[in-house]
Structure formats: C-alpha cells, structure tokens
Scaffold this motif. Structure first.
Motif, PDB file in Angstrom:
ATOM      1  N   PRO A 366       0.863  -1.127   0.101  1.00 14.57           N
ATOM      2  CA  PRO A 366       0.120  -0.057   0.152  1.00 14.57           C
ATOM      3  C   PRO A 366       0.950   1.303  -0.026  1.00 14.57           C
ATOM      4  CG  PRO A 366      -0.858  -1.805   1.514  1.00 14.57           C
ATOM      5  CD  PRO A 366       0.387  -2.106   1.216  1.00 14.57           C
ATOM      6  N   VAL A 367       1.912   1.237   0.778  1.00 17.21           N
ATOM      7  CA  VAL A 367       2.830   2.452   0.777  1.00 17.21           C
ATOM      8  C   VAL A 367       3.357   2.628  -0.775  1.00 17.21           C
ATOM      9  CG1 VAL A 367       4.927   3.349   1.767  1.00 17.21           C
ATOM     10  CG2 VAL A 367       3.374   2.476   3.203  1.00 17.21           C
ATOM     11  N   GLY A 368       3.927   1.639  -1.236  1.00 22.62           N
ATOM     12  CA  GLY A 368       4.439   1.752  -2.775  1.00 22.62           C
ATOM     13  C   GLY A 368       3.423   2.272  -3.611  1.00 22.62           C
ATOM     14  N   HIS A 369       1.876   1.714  -3.804  1.00 25.03           N
ATOM     15  CA  HIS A 369       1.024   2.228  -4.388  1.00 25.03           C
ATOM     16  C   HIS A 369       0.895   3.790  -4.089  1.00 25.03           C
ATOM     17  CE1 HIS A 369      -0.736  -1.788  -4.895  1.00 25.03           C
ATOM     18  NE2 HIS A 369       0.252  -1.823  -5.600  1.00 25.03           N
ATOM     19  N   VAL A 370       0.743   4.105  -2.861  1.00 26.28           N
ATOM     20  CA  VAL A 370       0.337   5.530  -2.463  1.00 26.28           C
ATOM     21  C   VAL A 370       1.519   6.387  -2.984  1.00 26.28           C
ATOM     22  CG1 VAL A 370       0.503   7.217  -0.570  1.00 26.28           C
ATOM     23  CG2 VAL A 370      -0.824   5.025  -0.487  1.00 26.28           C
ATOM     24  N   VAL A 371       2.855   6.138  -2.810  1.00 30.90           N
ATOM     25  CA  VAL A 371       3.995   6.748  -3.198  1.00 30.90           C
ATOM     26  C   VAL A 371       4.040   7.097  -5.038  1.00 30.90           C
ATOM     27  CG1 VAL A 371       6.512   7.072  -3.712  1.00 30.90           C
ATOM     28  CG2 VAL A 371       5.397   6.456  -1.374  1.00 30.90           C
ATOM     29  N   ARG A 372       3.591   5.910  -5.633  1.00 33.40           N
ATOM     30  CA  ARG A 372       3.500   5.916  -6.857  1.00 33.40           C
ATOM     31  C   ARG A 372       2.312   6.830  -7.427  1.00 33.40           C
ATOM     32  NH1 ARG A 372       1.399   0.474  -9.806  1.00 33.40           N
ATOM     33  NH2 ARG A 372      -0.492   1.576  -8.555  1.00 33.40           N
ATOM     34  N   ASP A 373       1.166   6.626  -6.943  1.00 32.13           N
ATOM     35  CA  ASP A 373       0.129   7.658  -7.216  1.00 32.13           C
ATOM     36  C   ASP A 373       0.190   9.194  -6.925  1.00 32.13           C
ATOM     37  OD1 ASP A 373      -0.932   5.403  -8.512  1.00 32.13           O
ATOM     38  OD2 ASP A 373      -2.157   4.687  -6.875  1.00 32.13           O
ATOM     39  N   ALA A 374       0.744   9.286  -5.741  1.00 29.15           N
ATOM     40  CA  ALA A 374       0.685  10.558  -5.092  1.00 29.15           C
ATOM     41  C   ALA A 374       2.080  11.544  -5.356  1.00 29.15           C
ATOM     42  CB  ALA A 374       0.468  10.329  -3.772  1.00 29.15           C
ATOM     43  N   VAL A 375       3.068  10.863  -5.499  1.00 31.19           N
ATOM     44  CA  VAL A 375       4.386  11.557  -5.728  1.00 31.19           C
ATOM     45  C   VAL A 375       4.925  11.070  -7.281  1.00 31.19           C
ATOM     46  CG1 VAL A 375       6.668  11.735  -4.720  1.00 31.19           C
ATOM     47  CG2 VAL A 375       4.861  11.368  -3.362  1.00 31.19           C
ATOM     48  N   TRP A 376       5.220  10.153  -7.593  1.00 32.61           N
ATOM     49  CA  TRP A 376       5.911   9.596  -8.777  1.00 32.61           C
ATOM     50  C   TRP A 376       5.213  10.208  -9.952  1.00 32.61           C
ATOM     51  CZ3 TRP A 376      10.719   8.839  -9.861  1.00 32.61           C
ATOM     52  CH2 TRP A 376      10.947   8.256 -11.039  1.00 32.61           C
ATOM     53  N   ARG A 377       3.969   9.746 -10.126  1.00 40.42           N
ATOM     54  CA  ARG A 377       3.162  10.055 -11.453  1.00 40.42           C
ATOM     55  C   ARG A 377       3.080  11.808 -11.625  1.00 40.42           C
ATOM     56  NH1 ARG A 377      -1.330   5.211 -12.353  1.00 40.42           N
ATOM     57  NH2 ARG A 377       0.203   3.625 -12.647  1.00 40.42           N
ATOM     58  N   PRO A 378       2.577  12.423 -10.465  1.00 41.05           N
ATOM     59  CA  PRO A 378       2.635  13.859 -10.773  1.00 41.05           C
ATOM     60  C   PRO A 378       3.746  14.495 -11.078  1.00 41.05           C
ATOM     61  CG  PRO A 378       1.218  13.232  -8.798  1.00 41.05           C
ATOM     62  CD  PRO A 378       1.978  12.019  -9.290  1.00 41.05           C
ATOM     63  N   ALA A 379       5.036  14.093 -10.407  1.00 42.98           N
ATOM     64  CA  ALA A 379       6.343  14.578 -10.643  1.00 42.98           C
ATOM     65  C   ALA A 379       6.749  14.415 -12.294  1.00 42.98           C
ATOM     66  CB  ALA A 379       7.335  13.924  -9.699  1.00 42.98           C
ATOM     67  N   ALA A 380       6.507  12.903 -12.613  1.00 40.79           N
ATOM     68  CA  ALA A 380       6.631  12.587 -13.958  1.00 40.79           C
ATOM     69  C   ALA A 380       5.820  13.478 -15.047  1.00 40.79           C
ATOM     70  CB  ALA A 380       6.322  11.128 -14.251  1.00 40.79           C
ATOM     71  N   ARG A 381       4.412  13.695 -14.560  1.00 42.84           N
ATOM     72  CA  ARG A 381       3.822  14.533 -15.248  1.00 42.84           C
ATOM     73  C   ARG A 381       4.139  15.607 -15.550  1.00 42.84           C
ATOM     74  NH1 ARG A 381      -0.579  13.635 -12.912  1.00 42.84           N
ATOM     75  NH2 ARG A 381      -0.973  11.541 -14.080  1.00 42.84           N
ATOM     76  N   ALA A 382       4.724  16.418 -14.433  1.00 44.74           N
ATOM     77  CA  ALA A 382       5.291  17.810 -14.523  1.00 44.74           C
ATOM     78  C   ALA A 382       6.565  17.948 -15.336  1.00 44.74           C
ATOM     79  CB  ALA A 382       5.576  18.278 -13.079  1.00 44.74           C
ATOM     80  N   VAL A 383       7.493  16.961 -15.037  1.00 42.20           N
ATOM     81  CA  VAL A 383       8.565  17.007 -16.039  1.00 42.20           C
ATOM     82  C   VAL A 383       8.334  16.913 -17.424  1.00 42.20           C
ATOM     83  CG1 VAL A 383      10.805  15.641 -16.526  1.00 42.20           C
ATOM     84  CG2 VAL A 383      10.126  15.986 -14.064  1.00 42.20           C
ATOM     85  N   LYS A 384       7.165  16.053 -17.775  1.00 39.96           N
ATOM     86  CA  LYS A 384       6.935  16.177 -18.955  1.00 39.96           C
ATOM     87  C   LYS A 384       6.165  17.542 -19.852  1.00 39.96           C
ATOM     88  CE  LYS A 384       5.795  11.166 -19.141  1.00 39.96           C
ATOM     89  NZ  LYS A 384       4.714  10.221 -19.129  1.00 39.96           N
TER      90      LYS A 384
END
Length: 457
Positions: A366-384
């Motif tokens: 669950p922690v990994g899912h939260v980090v992926r959905d709340a941190v990693w994907r928004p950061a990747a979208r901002a970089v794009k």
C-alpha cells in the motif's frame, strides 16, 4: 589272364632303315632285348597265386560296397530325412510357432492398440497444445524480447555515439596534434643524435677491440700455445714412454707369471671350501628348519586352529551384531533428523518468512502504491510538461532566428526572382507556398522518446 589294367608295354624299338639311319645318325639302331628262362618260368605261377588270393578279397569288397550303397540310398538316407523332418517339425512346434503366434495374434494387436491410444491420448493433445497454446505464447515472448532488444540497442547506439564524440574531441585530436607537432620532431632529433653518437662509439670500439684482442692473444693465448706445443707435448710423450717401460710391461709380466697362477690356486681352494661349506650349510639348514617347524610353526598352527579361529568367529558374530545395531541406529537417526529438520523449517517459516510476507503485503505494497500515485506520477507529469514547454520555446526561437536571417539576406542581396506559375496573371503578387514543416502541436511526431511517452499518456 589279367583282371587289372596294366600299363601299355612300351613298343619295342624297330630297326631303322638305311635311309632313316642316314637321316637320324644320333639314334643308332638297337637290337631286341632277350628275356631269360627264369623270368618266363616264375611269371605264370606268381600270377596264378596272386589271382587266387586277390579275387576273393575283391569279391568281398564289391559286395560290401554294393550293400553299403543300397543301405545308404534305401535305408539310412530316407530314415535320416524322416528323422530330420520330425525333428524340424518338433523344433518349429516347440520354439517357432508359439513365438510366431504370440507375435502375430498378441504382440502386434496389442502394439497397434497401444500406438492408437498413444496417438489419441498423447500425440493429438500435444499437437493441439503446441498449436493452440505454446505457439501464441512463444510468439508473444519473442515479440516482447524483440521490443526490449530494440530499445536496448537504440540506447546503446546513442551512448556509443556520445562516447565516441567525446573521445574524438577530448582525447584523439589533442593526442594526434601533440604527436605530430611535439613528439615527432623531438624523436627525430634524439634519433639523429643517437646515430651520430653510435657511429663514433662504433669506430672507437672497433679500434679498442682490435688493440685489446691483440693484447689478449699476446698475453693469454700465444704463451700457452707455445708452452703446450713445445713443452707439454714432448714431456707427455716422454712420460708415456717411461710409464709404458717402467709400469705397463712389468705389470703385464707380474699379472701373467705371478698373479694368474696364484688366483687359480685361490679359486680351486675357494671351490673346495665352498663345497664343504655348502654341505655343512645344507645339514645346518635341515636341522634349523626342523627345529623352527617344531618350535614355531606347529605351535602357531595349533594356536590358530584351537584359539584364534574360535575367537575370530566369536568376534565376527559380535561385529555382525554391532554392525546390525549401528545400521538400525543409523536408520532411526535418519528419521529423527528428518522430523527435526521439518520442525526447524516450519519454525523458520513462522519466525521470518511469514512476518516478512505479511509486512510486504500489508505495509509495503500500500505504501508503494500511495508513493506511485501521489508522488511519482505527478512528478513525471510535471517533468513532461516542462519538457514540452521548453521544446516549444526552442522551436519559436529557431523560427525567429530563421526569419531574421531571411530578412537580413533580403536586405543585403535582394529578394530572389520567382518563376511565374502556369495560369497566374502577370503583375499580380504570387502567393508564397507554406513551409513543409510539421505543425508545432503537443502531439507532433518527433524522434525523441519523451514525445512518444506523452502521446501514449
């Protein structure tokens, strides 16, 4: 009368005619040979006696031959054929026909049925499984592997090109300049200086070598050669002659005249003493062997037969029982070790494996899912988004620079003459065709991987 064939008598030589005698002088005419009366008198009785003795024997032989032929052709051969046929039939009935029937009526039908069952139960399902399941899975795996390999190859090519460019501009070009402009002139100067010094040293060395060679020969070679040739060799010849006269000749005389007779006498005396010693040794050996047999061998045999053998059998029984006990104990220990191993495996699983699995499934996932959905994907979208904005700004800047350069060229050299298109009215402005470039849209096709990822998103 003669019953046996006799060789034809040689034709008696006929006297040659005078003409033949003249033609063949090497064959003179021979007179006819005369037979004595004794030969004529003995011939007839001998023939009669031989006839009387041989005829019965020949009759008996012919009778036996006829009987043997009749017995063979009319009795033994038919009986042998009959016995052979009976034995052949018995052999086939006992050894051939049962196996032929077993093969024809049991093995072949059973084999055919097993082959049909194998084809229906193994071959057809295997073919269906291969064609319907394994082939699509293999094609999918191959497609995935090709895609991964293509991506790795593109990445490796890009890294290789960058490394090659850096190597060429940072290492190869400066090293070539340094080699061509600095090291090569210095090396040529050093080589010229070394050649000059080498030539001078070689000339000086040759002169010094010649002088030293002459001095070495004069000091070390020539005196010893003269000493050997004019002193040692004559002295050696004289000493050899004196040694031969004073030592060799007296030694040979002493050996032949004194030592050889003395040696023969000593050898004869030694042979006599040896024969006596051998006889005495045989007697002593017989006494010693008898004593050793009765003192050592007989007691040892008795001890072996009446003490050691029973004791050995008892020890063997004890050892067998001990071995059986050890084997039984070994098997029981194997069962116990198996039980203990299983218990320790379960204990290890309960202590380490299950808590780790529970923590991974309950906490980390669950922690990994939260980090992926709340941190990693928004950061990747901002970089794009930043990449897209940067790319658009660079495209606008390139277009502005291109327009400015075209304006400067038009101001300096004038506008280029354009051909009037077919169908256009003279004097009217000719429309400028639009540049064949791709539109600056967010989803435009480029060679980068970020745009591909954006398009996929």
């Amino acid at each position: 009368m003669d019953l046996e064939k006799r060789p034809a008598r040689e034709a008696e030589p006929q006297p040659l005619s005078p003409v033949q005698a003249e033609r063949h002088p090497e064959h003179p005419p021979q007179p006819p040979r005369a037979e004595g009366c004794l030969a004529v008198a003995i011939r007839l009785p001998v023939r009669i006696v031989v006839l009387v003795l041989v005829v019965p024997v020949r009759l008996v032989w012919d009778a036996l031959a006829v009987c043997g032929r009749f017995l063979y052709f009319r009795g033994l051969r038919p009986v042998g054929r009959g016995i052979g046929a009976v034995l052949t039939w018995l052999f086939k009935a006992v050894f051939v026909w049962p196996w032929v029937g077993l093969w024809r009526y049991v093995v072949v039908p059973v084999g055919t049925a097993l082959a049909w069952l194998g084809r229906v139960l193994v071959v057809v399902p295997s073919l269906w499984l291969y064609r319907t399941l394994l082939t699509p899975i293999g094609h999918g795996i191959a497609w995935l592997a090709r895609g991964i390999a293509r991506g790795i190859a593109i990445t490796a090519l890009g890294l290789g090109a960058s490394c090659a460019w850096l190597w060429r501009h940072l290492v190869a070009i400066p090293a070539a300049w340094l080699y061509a402009r600095v090291l090569t002139p210095i090396g040529h100067g050093i080589a010229w200086l070394a050649r000059a010094l080498g030539a001078g040293a070689a000339a000086a060395g040759r002169g010094i070598g010649a002088v030293l060679t002459w001095l070495f020969k004069a000091v070390f070679v020539w005196p010893w050669v003269g000493l050997w040739r004019y002193v040692v060799v004559p002295a050696g010849i004289a000493l050899a002659w004196l040694g031969r006269v004073l030592i060799v000749v007296p030694s040979v005389w002493l050996y032949r005249s004194v030592l050889t007779p003395v040696g023969h006498g000593i050898a004869w005396l030694a042979r006599g003493i040896g024969a006596g010693a051998a006889w005495l040794g045989r007697g002593i050996w017989a006494i010693v062997s008898t004593l050793c047999r009765w003192i050592f061998v007989v007691p040892l045999v008795a001890v072996w037969r009446w003490v050691l053998a029973p004791l050995g059998r008892a020890v063997a029984v004890v050892a067998r029982e001990v071995g059986d006990a050890l084997g039984h104990a070994w098997r029981i220990a194997g069962h116990i070790s198996l039980v203990v191993g299983r218990f320790l495996a379960k204990l290890l699983r309960w202590i380490f494996v299950e808590p780790v699995r529970w923590a991974y499934r309950t906490v980390l996932t669950p922690v990994g899912h939260v980090v992926r959905d709340a941190v990693w994907r928004p950061a990747a979208r901002a970089v794009k988004e930043v990449r897209r904005a940067t790319r658009q700004a660079l495209a606008s800047a390139r277009e502005s620079v291109r327009q400015a350069r075209a304006d400067v060229r038009r101001m300096l050299f004038g506008a280029p003459k354009r051909a009037v298109p077919v169908g256009a009215v003279p004097g009217e402005p000719v429309p400028v065709p639009a540049a064949r470039r791709e539109p600056d849209a967010p989803g435009a096709r480029t060679l980068g991987s970020s745009t591909t990822a954006l398009t996929k998103d």
